[in-house]
Design a protein around this motif. Structure first.
Motif, PDB file in Angstrom:
ATOM      1  N   ALA A 154      62.565  16.813  63.398  1.00  0.00           N
ATOM      2  CA  ALA A 154      63.653  16.037  63.014  1.00  0.00           C
ATOM      3  C   ALA A 154      64.955  16.328  63.894  1.00  0.00           C
ATOM      4  CB  ALA A 154      64.050  15.937  61.536  1.00  0.00           C
ATOM      5  N   ARG A 155      64.919  17.692  64.365  1.00  0.00           N
ATOM      6  CA  ARG A 155      66.144  17.829  65.334  1.00  0.00           C
ATOM      7  C   ARG A 155      66.267  17.080  66.633  1.00  0.00           C
ATOM      8  NH1 ARG A 155      68.390  22.159  62.937  1.00  0.00           N
ATOM      9  NH2 ARG A 155      67.267  23.666  61.532  1.00  0.00           N
ATOM     10  N   ARG A 156      65.225  16.387  66.889  1.00  0.00           N
ATOM     11  CA  ARG A 156      65.354  15.466  68.039  1.00  0.00           C
ATOM     12  C   ARG A 156      65.857  14.019  67.598  1.00  0.00           C
ATOM     13  NH1 ARG A 156      59.768  16.669  71.245  1.00  0.00           N
ATOM     14  NH2 ARG A 156      60.702  15.214  72.729  1.00  0.00           N
ATOM     15  N   GLY A 157      66.084  13.810  66.456  1.00  0.00           N
ATOM     16  CA  GLY A 157      66.741  12.546  66.131  1.00  0.00           C
ATOM     17  C   GLY A 157      65.891  11.922  65.161  1.00  0.00           C
ATOM     18  N   PHE A 158      66.802  11.045  64.476  1.00  0.00           N
ATOM     19  CA  PHE A 158      66.212   9.851  63.417  1.00  0.00           C
ATOM     20  C   PHE A 158      64.820   8.861  64.035  1.00  0.00           C
ATOM     21  CE2 PHE A 158      65.208   6.074  61.362  1.00  0.00           C
ATOM     22  CZ  PHE A 158      65.216   6.256  60.012  1.00  0.00           C
ATOM     23  N   PHE A 159      65.003   8.381  65.382  1.00  0.00           N
ATOM     24  CA  PHE A 159      63.946   7.706  65.943  1.00  0.00           C
ATOM     25  C   PHE A 159      62.893   8.476  66.434  1.00  0.00           C
ATOM     26  CE2 PHE A 159      61.781   5.630  69.495  1.00  0.00           C
ATOM     27  CZ  PHE A 159      61.679   4.424  69.093  1.00  0.00           C
ATOM     28  N   PHE A 160      63.072   9.592  66.981  1.00  0.00           N
ATOM     29  CA  PHE A 160      61.886  10.476  67.373  1.00  0.00           C
ATOM     30  C   PHE A 160      60.967  10.970  66.147  1.00  0.00           C
ATOM     31  CE2 PHE A 160      59.780  14.545  67.738  1.00  0.00           C
ATOM     32  CZ  PHE A 160      59.143  14.341  68.872  1.00  0.00           C
ATOM     33  N   SER A 161      61.647  11.324  64.946  1.00  0.00           N
ATOM     34  CA  SER A 161      60.880  12.024  63.725  1.00  0.00           C
ATOM     35  C   SER A 161      60.173  10.624  63.183  1.00  0.00           C
ATOM     36  CB  SER A 161      61.862  12.739  62.938  1.00  0.00           C
ATOM     37  OG  SER A 161      63.076  11.960  62.642  1.00  0.00           O
ATOM     38  N   HIS A 162      60.804   9.695  63.182  1.00  0.00           N
ATOM     39  CA  HIS A 162      60.444   8.420  62.499  1.00  0.00           C
ATOM     40  C   HIS A 162      59.159   7.681  63.199  1.00  0.00           C
ATOM     41  CE1 HIS A 162      60.399   5.212  59.434  1.00  0.00           C
ATOM     42  NE2 HIS A 162      60.537   4.439  60.431  1.00  0.00           N
ATOM     43  N   LEU A 244      59.280   7.582  56.858  1.00  0.00           N
ATOM     44  CA  LEU A 244      60.518   7.667  56.228  1.00  0.00           C
ATOM     45  C   LEU A 244      60.752   9.239  55.830  1.00  0.00           C
ATOM     46  CD1 LEU A 244      61.664   4.597  54.627  1.00  0.00           C
ATOM     47  CD2 LEU A 244      62.864   5.690  56.541  1.00  0.00           C
ATOM     48  N   VAL A 245      59.430   9.988  55.298  1.00  0.00           N
ATOM     49  CA  VAL A 245      59.502  11.107  54.737  1.00  0.00           C
ATOM     50  C   VAL A 245      59.637  12.146  55.996  1.00  0.00           C
ATOM     51  CG1 VAL A 245      57.895  12.943  53.673  1.00  0.00           C
ATOM     52  CG2 VAL A 245      57.658  10.553  53.106  1.00  0.00           C
ATOM     53  N   ASN A 246      59.131  11.725  57.347  1.00  0.00           N
ATOM     54  CA  ASN A 246      59.527  12.452  58.291  1.00  0.00           C
ATOM     55  C   ASN A 246      60.937  12.452  58.828  1.00  0.00           C
ATOM     56  OD1 ASN A 246      56.646  13.212  58.257  1.00  0.00           O
ATOM     57  ND2 ASN A 246      56.176  11.559  59.784  1.00  0.00           N
ATOM     58  N   SER A 247      61.625  11.404  58.826  1.00  0.00           N
ATOM     59  CA  SER A 247      62.811  11.059  59.374  1.00  0.00           C
ATOM     60  C   SER A 247      63.900  11.117  58.425  1.00  0.00           C
ATOM     61  CB  SER A 247      62.651   9.603  60.143  1.00  0.00           C
ATOM     62  OG  SER A 247      62.565   8.604  58.916  1.00  0.00           O
ATOM     63  N   ALA A 248      64.075  10.168  57.472  1.00  0.00           N
ATOM     64  CA  ALA A 248      65.221  10.189  56.287  1.00  0.00           C
ATOM     65  C   ALA A 248      65.189  11.360  55.593  1.00  0.00           C
ATOM     66  CB  ALA A 248      65.103   8.769  55.738  1.00  0.00           C
ATOM     67  N   ALA A 249      63.946  11.665  54.829  1.00  0.00           N
ATOM     68  CA  ALA A 249      63.923  12.868  54.116  1.00  0.00           C
ATOM     69  C   ALA A 249      64.158  14.252  54.715  1.00  0.00           C
ATOM     70  CB  ALA A 249      62.665  12.883  53.483  1.00  0.00           C
ATOM     71  N   HIS A 250      64.292  14.177  56.073  1.00  0.00           N
ATOM     72  CA  HIS A 250      64.483  15.225  56.733  1.00  0.00           C
ATOM     73  C   HIS A 250      66.206  15.405  57.251  1.00  0.00           C
ATOM     74  CE1 HIS A 250      61.024  18.058  57.332  1.00  0.00           C
ATOM     75  NE2 HIS A 250      60.492  17.010  56.840  1.00  0.00           N
ATOM     76  N   LEU A 251      66.635  14.226  56.914  1.00  0.00           N
ATOM     77  CA  LEU A 251      68.141  14.243  57.485  1.00  0.00           C
ATOM     78  C   LEU A 251      69.071  13.740  56.688  1.00  0.00           C
ATOM     79  CD1 LEU A 251      66.994  12.305  60.699  1.00  0.00           C
ATOM     80  CD2 LEU A 251      67.977  14.525  60.664  1.00  0.00           C
TER      81      LEU A 251
END
Length: 336
Positions: A154-162, A244-251
């Motif tokens: 997730a440190r690589r940003g929302f789009f990457f982690s999503h 979203l668990v990978n992106s939003a729930a990490h950010l």
């Protein structure tokens, strides 16, 4: 949930398992001259080229275009078809949450054979890679969270982690660290290995054929509506709530249990991913079968597992104690 890895498997052996390439000049570089004219060699960090997997980009784009088109079909579909699509969504979600995630990735409870078979079939409906691969990548995600070894860092940003992590070949660290994990429990599970062996067939049947066939055959829905609503739209929505668990729930969200890690408590994700949004708790106590200190509250997956325990299909649910949770909150929580 990561993903834990909420990923699309577009072929039996996806190109996503490849490594990113290292440039020809990486590794060392020479300065002009050292003492007495000797060439000085000094190390520098390797640079990774982000090789795009165009097949995944194209297929994901087409899938989402199909999902947008599906929305226009909702008003003309039968109510039973919409209810069937939602039921398929719930089964799909359980295949990931209660199956690949809580049972096989974390071994947070035990399941008898009939329940394992159901969850493996439901996981095939989810079409997010087979149980073995999903669990392997999720264990890497937990052990090396928010590093280059994390598949959806997730440190690589929302789009990457999503979703962006599916568009690039895996970072070399993901592959190398993944090889260090002990996966013998997965290799020894006949249900996991059976699903892996017949995964392509299982996906075709569970993700596309059965969801489309039932409304058409049983209550006379058009095959066109059945396919786009119960297969394409349902599948696309289930992918995105998992991502979203990978992106939003990490950010986005609070960190009541451990402020020193990235995962957050995210109410929106909790509702969408049927209980997987209590992510700061989950990364703090990954062994807890409920992934939350609140038990059944806002957690349909926990309700399902508890019901399976009532039926005798599940047992030995692991749980963080109240004292353990309170002590961790006091020690490292953000006070929320």
């Amino acid at each position: 949930m990561h993903p834990e890895r909420g990923a699309l498997k577009v072929a039996a052996e996806s190109a996503m398992d490849g490594e990113e390439k290292i440039g020809p000049c990486d590794g060392i570089e020479a300065s002009d001259t050292g003492p007495e004219g000797a060439v000085e060699v000094k190390e520098r960090k390797p640079t990774y080229l982000h090789e795009i997997v165009w097949r995944n980009v194209i297929l994901m784009t087409l899938l989402h275009i199909g999902a947008v088109y599906s929305l226009a079909l909702i008003p003309q579909a039968q109510i039973l078809t919409l209810l069937w699509a939602y039921l398929c969504f719930l089964v799909t979600a359980l295949g990931v949450t209660a199956g690949a995630h809580r049972l096989w990735s974390h071994r947070s409870y035990k399941a008898k054979l009939p329940l394992k078979i159901f969850l493996a079939a439901a996981n095939s409906m989810a079409f997010q890679n087979d149980i073995y691969e999903w669990s392997r990548d999720h264990r890497v995600h937990h052990k090396f969270s928010e590093t280059d070894a994390d598949p959806h860092n997730a440190r690589r940003g929302f789009f990457f982690s999503h979703v962006g992590w599916l568009f690039l070949r895996k970072h070399r660290e993901v592959i190398e660290k993944g090889r260090t994990l002990d996966l013998q429990d997965l290799l020894a599970d006949p249900v996991v290995m059976f699903q892996r062996k017949y995964y392509k067939t299982a996906v075709i049947l569970m993700c596309f054929v059965i969801p489309s066939f039932v409304p058409w055959y049983v209550w006379g829905e058009s095959l066109w509506n059945s396919y786009f609503l119960a297969s394409i739209l349902r599948y696309t929505v289930s992918l995105n709530v998992s991502w979203l668990v990978n992106s939003a729930a990490h950010l986005y969200g609070n960190r009541p249990y451990d402020i020193h890690i990235n995962p957050r408590e995210n109410t929106f994700v909790t509702f969408g991913a049927i209980g997987e949004g209590f992510h700061n708790f989950h990364h703090t106590f990954p062994f807890d079968y409920s992934t939350s200190e609140f038990g059944l509250k806002f957690n349909p997956t926990t309700c399902f597992i508890d019901f399976m325990c009532f039926l005798g299909m599940a047992s030995d649910c692991k749980k963080a104690t109240k004292q353990m949770i309170l002590a961790r909150k006091a020690r490292s929580g953000d006070g929320t």
